[in-house]
Design a protein around this motif. Sequence first.
Motif, PDB file in Angstrom:
ATOM      1  N   ALA A  66      11.903  10.135  -7.118  1.00  0.00           N
ATOM      2  CA  ALA A  66      10.853  10.631  -6.225  1.00  0.00           C
ATOM      3  C   ALA A  66       9.625   9.726  -6.243  1.00  0.00           C
ATOM      4  O   ALA A  66       8.786   9.802  -5.337  1.00  0.00           O
ATOM      5  N   ILE A  67       9.515   8.849  -7.225  1.00  0.00           N
ATOM      6  CA  ILE A  67       8.385   7.921  -7.260  1.00  0.00           C
ATOM      7  C   ILE A  67       8.349   7.055  -6.008  1.00  0.00           C
ATOM      8  O   ILE A  67       7.291   6.588  -5.572  1.00  0.00           O
ATOM      9  N   GLY A  68       9.512   6.844  -5.392  1.00  0.00           N
ATOM     10  CA  GLY A  68       9.578   6.028  -4.188  1.00  0.00           C
ATOM     11  C   GLY A  68       8.751   6.576  -3.037  1.00  0.00           C
ATOM     12  O   GLY A  68       8.298   5.821  -2.181  1.00  0.00           O
ATOM     13  N   ASN A  69       8.547   7.892  -3.008  1.00  0.00           N
ATOM     14  CA  ASN A  69       7.748   8.495  -1.944  1.00  0.00           C
ATOM     15  C   ASN A  69       6.292   8.044  -1.997  1.00  0.00           C
ATOM     16  O   ASN A  69       5.584   8.115  -0.990  1.00  0.00           O
ATOM     17  N   ARG A  70       5.842   7.586  -3.175  1.00  0.00           N
ATOM     18  CA  ARG A  70       4.453   7.141  -3.340  1.00  0.00           C
ATOM     19  C   ARG A  70       4.326   5.620  -3.280  1.00  0.00           C
ATOM     20  O   ARG A  70       3.203   5.112  -3.306  1.00  0.00           O
ATOM     21  N   LEU A  71       5.449   4.916  -3.213  1.00  0.00           N
ATOM     22  CA  LEU A  71       5.412   3.457  -3.277  1.00  0.00           C
ATOM     23  C   LEU A  71       5.950   2.833  -1.997  1.00  0.00           C
ATOM     24  O   LEU A  71       6.780   1.923  -2.024  1.00  0.00           O
ATOM     25  N   ILE A  72       5.455   3.310  -0.854  1.00  0.00           N
ATOM     26  CA  ILE A  72       5.883   2.724   0.416  1.00  0.00           C
ATOM     27  C   ILE A  72       5.118   1.436   0.709  1.00  0.00           C
ATOM     28  O   ILE A  72       5.580   0.611   1.494  1.00  0.00           O
ATOM     29  N   ASN A  73       3.950   1.272   0.081  1.00  0.00           N
ATOM     30  CA  ASN A  73       3.131   0.072   0.250  1.00  0.00           C
ATOM     31  C   ASN A  73       2.730  -0.479  -1.108  1.00  0.00           C
ATOM     32  O   ASN A  73       2.643   0.261  -2.088  1.00  0.00           O
ATOM     33  N   ALA A  74       2.459  -1.793  -1.132  1.00  0.00           N
ATOM     34  CA  ALA A  74       1.958  -2.461  -2.335  1.00  0.00           C
ATOM     35  C   ALA A  74       0.810  -3.364  -1.911  1.00  0.00           C
ATOM     36  O   ALA A  74       0.978  -4.199  -1.020  1.00  0.00           O
ATOM     37  N   ARG A  75      -0.344  -3.215  -2.528  1.00  0.00           N
ATOM     38  CA  ARG A  75      -1.505  -4.034  -2.176  1.00  0.00           C
ATOM     39  C   ARG A  75      -1.315  -5.461  -2.680  1.00  0.00           C
ATOM     40  O   ARG A  75      -0.997  -5.677  -3.860  1.00  0.00           O
ATOM     41  N   ALA A  76      -1.523  -6.441  -1.805  1.00  0.00           N
ATOM     42  CA  ALA A  76      -1.346  -7.839  -2.183  1.00  0.00           C
ATOM     43  C   ALA A  76      -2.255  -8.228  -3.342  1.00  0.00           C
ATOM     44  O   ALA A  76      -1.880  -9.042  -4.192  1.00  0.00           O
ATOM     45  N   GLU A  77      -3.428  -7.614  -3.406  1.00  0.00           N
ATOM     46  CA  GLU A  77      -4.410  -7.988  -4.407  1.00  0.00           C
ATOM     47  C   GLU A  77      -4.032  -7.567  -5.828  1.00  0.00           C
ATOM     48  O   GLU A  77      -4.583  -8.105  -6.795  1.00  0.00           O
ATOM     49  N   THR A  78      -3.112  -6.618  -5.970  1.00  0.00           N
ATOM     50  CA  THR A  78      -2.799  -6.093  -7.305  1.00  0.00           C
ATOM     51  C   THR A  78      -1.318  -6.227  -7.684  1.00  0.00           C
ATOM     52  O   THR A  78      -0.859  -5.573  -8.613  1.00  0.00           O
ATOM     53  N   LEU A  79      -0.590  -7.071  -6.998  1.00  0.00           N
ATOM     54  CA  LEU A  79       0.846  -7.206  -7.264  1.00  0.00           C
ATOM     55  C   LEU A  79       1.142  -7.648  -8.689  1.00  0.00           C
ATOM     56  O   LEU A  79       2.155  -7.242  -9.278  1.00  0.00           O
ATOM     57  N   THR A  80       0.294  -8.496  -9.244  1.00  0.00           N
ATOM     58  CA  THR A  80       0.559  -9.011 -10.585  1.00  0.00           C
ATOM     59  C   THR A  80       0.027  -8.085 -11.682  1.00  0.00           C
ATOM     60  O   THR A  80       0.204  -8.379 -12.863  1.00  0.00           O
ATOM     61  N   ILE A  81      -0.607  -6.996 -11.276  1.00  0.00           N
ATOM     62  CA  ILE A  81      -1.213  -6.082 -12.245  1.00  0.00           C
ATOM     63  C   ILE A  81      -0.433  -4.781 -12.369  1.00  0.00           C
ATOM     64  O   ILE A  81      -0.174  -4.312 -13.481  1.00  0.00           O
ATOM     65  N   ARG A  82      -0.046  -4.200 -11.245  1.00  0.00           N
ATOM     66  CA  ARG A  82       0.593  -2.886 -11.279  1.00  0.00           C
ATOM     67  C   ARG A  82       2.017  -2.976 -11.822  1.00  0.00           C
ATOM     68  O   ARG A  82       2.838  -3.790 -11.335  1.00  0.00           O
ATOM     69  N   PRO A  83       2.371  -2.176 -12.820  1.00  0.00           N
ATOM     70  CA  PRO A  83       3.715  -2.223 -13.400  1.00  0.00           C
ATOM     71  C   PRO A  83       4.826  -1.981 -12.379  1.00  0.00           C
ATOM     72  O   PRO A  83       5.919  -2.521 -12.527  1.00  0.00           O
ATOM     73  N   SER A  84       4.543  -1.183 -11.354  1.00  0.00           N
ATOM     74  CA  SER A  84       5.576  -0.867 -10.359  1.00  0.00           C
ATOM     75  C   SER A  84       5.985  -2.080  -9.543  1.00  0.00           C
ATOM     76  O   SER A  84       7.070  -2.090  -8.954  1.00  0.00           O
ATOM     77  N   PHE A  85       5.113  -3.106  -9.483  1.00  0.00           N
ATOM     78  CA  PHE A  85       5.353  -4.214  -8.571  1.00  0.00           C
ATOM     79  C   PHE A  85       5.440  -5.596  -9.231  1.00  0.00           C
ATOM     80  O   PHE A  85       6.006  -6.515  -8.633  1.00  0.00           O
ATOM     81  N   ARG A  86       4.883  -5.792 -10.419  1.00  0.00           N
ATOM     82  CA  ARG A  86       4.725  -7.149 -10.933  1.00  0.00           C
ATOM     83  C   ARG A  86       6.053  -7.839 -11.216  1.00  0.00           C
ATOM     84  O   ARG A  86       6.188  -9.038 -10.969  1.00  0.00           O
ATOM     85  N   GLU A  87       7.051  -7.100 -11.717  1.00  0.00           N
ATOM     86  CA  GLU A  87       8.348  -7.742 -11.950  1.00  0.00           C
ATOM     87  C   GLU A  87       9.042  -8.057 -10.637  1.00  0.00           C
ATOM     88  O   GLU A  87       9.633  -9.137 -10.476  1.00  0.00           O
ATOM     89  N   ALA A  88       8.968  -7.129  -9.683  1.00  0.00           N
ATOM     90  CA  ALA A  88       9.579  -7.366  -8.372  1.00  0.00           C
ATOM     91  C   ALA A  88       8.916  -8.549  -7.676  1.00  0.00           C
ATOM     92  O   ALA A  88       9.581  -9.324  -6.976  1.00  0.00           O
TER      93      ALA A  88
END
Length: 222
Positions: A66-88
């Motif tokens: 269900a976490i996917g419902n909150r992760l439809i967007n990723a801010r370019a400015e924080t890609l290397t910081i947020r755990p949900s996005f940095r590895e991807a």
Amino acid sequence: MCGRYTIFTEPRRLMERFRAEWPDVPWQPRYNAAPTQPLPTLLNDGTRRIRLFRWGLIPHWAEDPAIGNRLINARAETLTIRPSFREAFRRRRCLVLADGFYEWQRTPHGRIPYWIGLQDREPFAFAGLWDRWESPEGKVIESFTIITTAANERVARIHDRMPVILLPEHEEIWLDDTAGPRAWQEILRPYPADRMIAYPVSARVNSPRVDDPALIEPLRER
């Protein structure tokens, strides 16, 4: 944020534009693509095969999909910081195929939806991230998120954010694993405003259950 978009370009044209094979699965044009739907993406796996992934990123390490419902967007400015996005960001980037998107302008009379696309009406690619999640029972969900950035001059009149539309010459850089984080971050910028169009459309688009060509007609003509 980007919460709805369109992808109604015929598969044959998408195959030509992105030099990729179309999947052998049922498909219908989307005039109101919404989160949780399977939508066309092109991964950085070197296959040049378009895949239908679920919109709303579910990281492979997530306990609850269900976490996917909150992760439809990723801010370019924080890609290397947020755990949900940095590895991807380092390993799993993708092109999200589209030909327009919707954004809502706040006014004293309520929110007005706009359809926003390119002046030449050609398809394009959002910068995206993808992942593959598997439940303990073996259920697999492949999903993606759309990267956003500050709005350009045209979109800023409607909303302060917009999805990252990659310039055609930057698409291969985004998919190239050898390019590196500095090169990837550099291309995550607003698309040139003078190459875009935006006009108000019917509030029917507010419902994700509505999906027909009339949604992209300019409001003044209806």
